[in-house]
Design a protein around this motif. Sequence first.
Motif, PDB file in Angstrom:
ATOM      1  N   MET A   1       0.842  -1.212   0.000  1.00 26.69           N
ATOM      2  CA  MET A   1       0.000   0.000   0.000  1.00 26.69           C
ATOM      3  C   MET A   1       0.872   1.255   0.000  1.00 26.69           C
ATOM      4  O   MET A   1       1.949   1.256   0.602  1.00 26.69           O
ATOM      5  CB  MET A   1      -0.869   0.011   1.266  1.00 26.69           C
ATOM      6  CG  MET A   1      -1.736   1.261   1.370  1.00 26.69           C
ATOM      7  SD  MET A   1      -2.824   1.197   2.800  1.00 26.69           S
ATOM      8  CE  MET A   1      -1.663   1.601   4.122  1.00 26.69           C
TER       9      MET A   1
ATOM     10  N   LEU B   1       0.736   5.123   1.146  1.00 26.07           N
ATOM     11  CA  LEU B   1       0.016   6.150   1.892  1.00 26.07           C
ATOM     12  C   LEU B   1       0.580   7.508   1.503  1.00 26.07           C
ATOM     13  O   LEU B   1       1.778   7.751   1.624  1.00 26.07           O
ATOM     14  CB  LEU B   1       0.253   5.961   3.397  1.00 26.07           C
ATOM     15  CG  LEU B   1      -0.753   5.197   4.235  1.00 26.07           C
ATOM     16  CD1 LEU B   1      -0.359   5.295   5.691  1.00 26.07           C
ATOM     17  CD2 LEU B   1      -2.165   5.720   4.038  1.00 26.07           C
TER      18      LEU B   1
ATOM     19  N   ASP C   1      -2.546  -0.633  -3.289  1.00 23.88           N
ATOM     20  CA  ASP C   1      -3.608   0.319  -2.971  1.00 23.88           C
ATOM     21  C   ASP C   1      -2.973   1.682  -2.725  1.00 23.88           C
ATOM     22  O   ASP C   1      -1.965   1.771  -2.010  1.00 23.88           O
ATOM     23  CB  ASP C   1      -4.305  -0.095  -1.655  1.00 23.88           C
ATOM     24  CG  ASP C   1      -5.587  -0.825  -1.899  1.00 23.88           C
ATOM     25  OD1 ASP C   1      -6.076  -1.447  -0.941  1.00 23.88           O
ATOM     26  OD2 ASP C   1      -6.120  -0.787  -3.033  1.00 23.88           O
TER      27      ASP C   1
ATOM     28  N   ARG D   1      -3.685   5.318  -1.066  1.00 26.19           N
ATOM     29  CA  ARG D   1      -4.645   6.059  -0.236  1.00 26.19           C
ATOM     30  C   ARG D   1      -4.047   7.393   0.185  1.00 26.19           C
ATOM     31  O   ARG D   1      -2.930   7.462   0.675  1.00 26.19           O
ATOM     32  CB  ARG D   1      -4.994   5.267   1.024  1.00 26.19           C
ATOM     33  CG  ARG D   1      -5.403   3.881   0.685  1.00 26.19           C
ATOM     34  CD  ARG D   1      -6.600   3.361   1.365  1.00 26.19           C
ATOM     35  NE  ARG D   1      -6.603   1.914   1.089  1.00 26.19           N
ATOM     36  CZ  ARG D   1      -6.264   0.994   1.992  1.00 26.19           C
ATOM     37  NH1 ARG D   1      -5.940   1.366   3.218  1.00 26.19           N
ATOM     38  NH2 ARG D   1      -6.230  -0.277   1.649  1.00 26.19           N
ATOM     39  N   THR D   2      -4.818   8.454  -0.037  1.00 26.85           N
ATOM     40  CA  THR D   2      -4.368   9.777   0.373  1.00 26.85           C
ATOM     41  C   THR D   2      -4.855  10.053   1.784  1.00 26.85           C
ATOM     42  O   THR D   2      -6.054  10.141   2.037  1.00 26.85           O
ATOM     43  CB  THR D   2      -4.929  10.855  -0.576  1.00 26.85           C
ATOM     44  OG1 THR D   2      -4.469  10.567  -1.895  1.00 26.85           O
ATOM     45  CG2 THR D   2      -4.438  12.238  -0.164  1.00 26.85           C
TER      46      THR D   2
ATOM     47  N   TYR E   1      -3.034   4.679  11.277  1.00 27.91           N
ATOM     48  CA  TYR E   1      -3.423   4.067  10.005  1.00 27.91           C
ATOM     49  C   TYR E   1      -2.521   2.879   9.699  1.00 27.91           C
ATOM     50  O   TYR E   1      -2.971   1.795   9.308  1.00 27.91           O
ATOM     51  CB  TYR E   1      -3.385   5.105   8.877  1.00 27.91           C
ATOM     52  CG  TYR E   1      -4.245   4.707   7.717  1.00 27.91           C
ATOM     53  CD1 TYR E   1      -3.781   3.815   6.750  1.00 27.91           C
ATOM     54  CD2 TYR E   1      -5.552   5.184   7.617  1.00 27.91           C
ATOM     55  CE1 TYR E   1      -4.600   3.415   5.698  1.00 27.91           C
ATOM     56  CE2 TYR E   1      -6.363   4.799   6.574  1.00 27.91           C
ATOM     57  CZ  TYR E   1      -5.885   3.913   5.621  1.00 27.91           C
ATOM     58  OH  TYR E   1      -6.696   3.520   4.594  1.00 27.91           O
TER      59      TYR E   1
ATOM     60  N   CYS F   1      -4.256  -0.867   9.523  1.00 30.54           N
ATOM     61  CA  CYS F   1      -4.547  -1.422   8.195  1.00 30.54           C
ATOM     62  C   CYS F   1      -4.047  -2.856   8.111  1.00 30.54           C
ATOM     63  O   CYS F   1      -3.159  -3.278   8.826  1.00 30.54           O
ATOM     64  CB  CYS F   1      -3.901  -0.566   7.112  1.00 30.54           C
ATOM     65  SG  CYS F   1      -2.102  -0.700   7.048  1.00 30.54           S
TER      66      CYS F   1
END
Lengths: 159, 159, 159, 159
Positions: free
Chosen positions: C1, C3, C41, C43-44, C64, C68
């Motif tokens: 991911m 971020l 993934d 994600r902002t 976060y 996650c």
Amino acid sequence: MILITGGTFDKEYDELTGNLYFRETHVSEMLRQGRCTVDIDVRTLMMIDSLEMTDADREIILNYCAKCEEEKIVITHGTDTMQDTARALGKANLQKTIVLTGAMIPFKFGSSDGFFNLGSAIAFVQSLPHGVYVAMNGRFFRWENVTKNKKTGMFEEMS
Amino acid sequence: MILITGGTFDKEYDELTGNLYFRETHVSEMLRQGRCTVDIDVRTLMMIDSLEMTDADREIILNYCAKCEEEKIVITHGTDTMQDTARALGKANLQKTIVLTGAMIPFKFGSSDGFFNLGSAIAFVQSLPHGVYVAMNGRFFRWENVTKNKKTGMFEEMS
Amino acid sequence: MILITGGTFDKEYDELTGNLYFRETHVSEMLRQGRCTVDIDVRTLMMIDSLEMTDADREIILNYCAKCEEEKIVITHGTDTMQDTARALGKANLQKTIVLTGAMIPFKFGSSDGFFNLGSAIAFVQSLPHGVYVAMNGRFFRWENVTKNKKTGMFEEMS
Amino acid sequence: MILITGGTFDKEYDELTGNLYFRETHVSEMLRQGRCTVDIDVRTLMMIDSLEMTDADREIILNYCAKCEEEKIVITHGTDTMQDTARALGKANLQKTIVLTGAMIPFKFGSSDGFFNLGSAIAFVQSLPHGVYVAMNGRFFRWENVTKNKKTGMFEEMS
């Protein structure tokens, strides 16, 4: 109006084959990047390498220029036979200002001259009197007296 | 001749401070990328943001334009007060063709209009009669009737 | 991911004000350009300059990461306080591989290091054991021993 | 050390012929743009399209890898036969970490994956154990189990 006919100007790199090819024209994107507020219609007539352009293709370009309403037309075109299309248009003596331009390096590659040439051609088409011109290398040339120097890739008057 | 005075056109990003600043002009590099064969002298007069330009600076620009040999001059300039410098030059009634241009985004950043504007200005300076003009957004404006719309960032005639 | 937290990495130039600002992250575009086939993934979480990051912001990032599902996380972050966020994450001793990266020049400007750093960080997050790291300048640094040299803009071990 | 062998990675566009060709490698320029502080020697071994690579060429690459001092080697290479060179190196069982990478689009063109891939390869070569790998598409593949999907242009494990 800007009439698109293809040429190196709009070529792209096909990563699967390693060849150059045409997809869609980038001229609208270039007008946006230039923040151009001139009212311009962009029409794609064909997307070909000018080495493959035939007299029939030039006939299509000539007819379009003659029949359209616009009296100021920029044509994006391959540089290899740009002078030939300029001659075909010049001889027709349409009462219009027509400026042909192109690029030595595709707009989509780094270091392209395309964007500069487009700015140049759009300027010349607004300020030159009726006639047919080639706008390359920062200058304009009259259709009666222009040739591409194959060694240097630059346009010049025929000596 | 191209006279450099600065503006967003030539700004760069300073990675250590996060600010924009001036180093050297990129105009010569742009002329090479445009494959420009016009015989052009490039002279850097100053490198400032036009919001910081004073009447004294405009006096320097005016004197240089008046005294130099060249009769066709392109001036790169910040867009914020380009119309003011155009006015100062226009009132002097020099018997020359002077075209001011600039950019909304630095040439060194992606998506700059600078290269397109430079092609435009170099074309206009060769084809317009004596007078002082602003070349932005693909068009030319006369010094007596041009303003930058602060909301849109585009140039237009004063209504 | 991946971020997203902002930083110079994702900044853009606002042509109307002349300032840098944030719109949307460019990471998805960069993954496409890198032809990245890793399942990622994006994600902002926030889009801020890391000089403006507070402990509360770091708490958000930490929570976060902790909550996650993912066990491999790349975080894009401003370079000015990247080491501080790395420390906050390192002390939490999450059983994950977390790699922070950023850029000295915005991706959207010419000559950005962002794309290279992203490739670097995505590689390191797949090959390094659990821990918190900074990936900059082609290398990785452990959170216990990294600092940004304010003079050179480069990251190095604390001497 | 980075060993250059050519491939699309380093190709350039020849504006006079319209073909792609090799001049000098751009890897040093890429390391500067990435602000890479890792101590890296860059050596150009050859500059060829990998479709034209012969067993003799692979022998040269193998010998160089075997005899040089360095124990971590990145090799830039055309993507078409990258897996073949990886196999030749893998079978030799050198006690080194060797990572091959390349690009689907030349670095010098817009939208190249080259810069991302280089960051990826330089990271992997520092963090992976001895062995021969291909670093493409954000991932690493072992030499025993990698192939280029000719339809998609992506690398994957052999099913």
